[in-house]
Design an enzyme around this catalytic site. Structure first.
Site, PDB file in Angstrom:
ATOM      1  N   SER A 293       0.868  -1.185   0.000  1.00  0.00           N
ATOM      2  CA  SER A 293       0.000   0.000   0.000  1.00  0.00           C
ATOM      3  C   SER A 293       0.898   1.225   0.000  1.00  0.00           C
ATOM      4  CB  SER A 293      -0.856  -0.009   1.272  1.00  0.00           C
ATOM      5  OG  SER A 293      -1.497   1.227   1.474  1.00  0.00           O
TER       6      SER A 293
ATOM      7  N   TYR B   3      -2.137  -1.192  10.399  1.00  0.00           N
ATOM      8  CA  TYR B   3      -2.146  -1.319   8.935  1.00  0.00           C
ATOM      9  C   TYR B   3      -0.821  -0.838   8.341  1.00  0.00           C
ATOM     10  CZ  TYR B   3      -3.975  -1.065   4.146  1.00  0.00           C
ATOM     11  OH  TYR B   3      -4.182  -1.246   2.795  1.00  0.00           O
TER      12      TYR B   3
END
Ligand SMILES: NC(=O)c1ccc[n+]([C@@H]2O[C@H](COP(=O)([O-])OP(=O)(O)OC[C@H]3O[C@@H](n4cnc5c(N)ncnc54)[C@H](O)[C@@H]3O)[C@@H](O)[C@H]2O)c1
Length: 272
Positions: A134, A147
């Site tokens: 990401s 995350y």
């Protein structure tokens, strides 16, 4: 020419499903793997692919799936370690369950895939492991600590693994998407305590990608183009390279923006 065999985790939805569709459209033999078995089957049926129910947090189950796919098809050419969950909130809003689940799916899930695929691909002398990280693996991302921690780890793992496997003919790529329009953005902390983080993610998305969010199909096409060039890192949309550059060359400006976001989130949380 022999058909390439691709296994896509988290293939029932969003980016994984789009990758599976793009691979099927190119004539690959695709296996859609997902913890949601019925959704995997539904996706696979529409794509003319094969479905398997797989929880990537289960190391032995992942190894079994890789063994049976490569046994049945004669090879495993592409492994997309894509399954992931979004976890958001300030550190004091996050409990053990948020940390444990996020590390288990987003990091250990990738590690399990790597452990399962490396012996098969090394024996073949070919293959490509593609890990969905990401932009949160490249940037400072508060309010999503578990995350961003896992995604930085996936970028680091991918870079080092790429160096290790290059001499044996196996490729490794990390994919770093910015915000993509998928169910993940509206489903932060799945099955866990809810908080205000979904709204904050949507606000960050609007700030960082003011022209709107691309869909997963666009990303999938960009990924397959990047893989054909054996890119180590695929950043999408390309404009996100500007965000990486800003953090590097104008860190004070980026820190100010981040500080504003955190203060706004905290203020909202304490508002009556
Ligand atoms: N959507 C975004 O903005 C965005 C941005 C950057 C990176 N990513 C990453 O892309 C990947 C795919 O996300 P998405 O946006 O398509 O989300 P999504 O929620 O649409 O799809 C995720 C899929 O993973 C599956 N999954 C969840 N836990 C699993 C497990 N333990 N084992 C197997 N499958 C599991 C879900 O059932 C779902 O089908 C994730 O790794 C995510 O972190 C997404």
């Amino acid at each position: 020419m022999r058909r390439q065999v691709a296994l896509v985790t988290g293939g029932a939805s969003g980016i994984g499903r789009a990758l599976a569709a793009a691979l099927s459209a190119r004539g690959h033999d695709v296996v859609v793997a997902d913890v949601d078995g019925p959704a995997a089957k539904a996706a696979a049926d529409t794509l003319g692919a094969q479905a398997v129910e797989l929880d990537v947090t289960d190391r032995a189950a992942f190894a079994d799936v890789v063994r049976s796919v490569s046994g049945e098809h004669g090879s495993l050419d592409l492994l997309f370690n894509n399954a992931g969950i979004g976890v958001g909130g300030l550190v004091d809003e996050l409990g053990d369950e948020h940390w444990d689940r996020c590390l288990a799916v987003n990091l250990h899930g990738v590690v399990h895939g790597v452990q399962a695929a490396v012996p098969v691909m090394t024996a073949q002398g070919s293959g490509h492991i593609v890990n969905t990280a990401s932009m949160a693996g490249l940037m400072t991302v508060p309010m999503m600590l578990p995350y961003t921690t896992t995604k930085h780890a996936v970028v680091a793992l991918s870079r080092a693994l790429r160096a290790e496997l290059k001499p044996v003919g196996v490729r490794v790529t990390a994919v770093c998407p910015g915000f993509i329009a998928t169910p993940l953005l509206d489903n932060l902390n799945p099955g866990m305590a809810a908080n205000d983080a979904t709204r904050s993610v949507r606000q960050s998305a609007a700030l960082l990608q003011p022209r709107g969010l691309p869909g997963p199909d666009e990303l999938a096409e960009a990924v397959l183009r990047g893989l054909a060039k054996d890119k180590a890192l695929i950043v999408f949309p390309r404009a996100q390279w500007g965000v990486v550059a800003a953090q590097r060359w104008a860190p004070a400006l980026v820190d100010r923006m981040i500080d504003q976001q955190v203060r706004a989130y905290r203020a909202r949380r304490t508002a009556p």
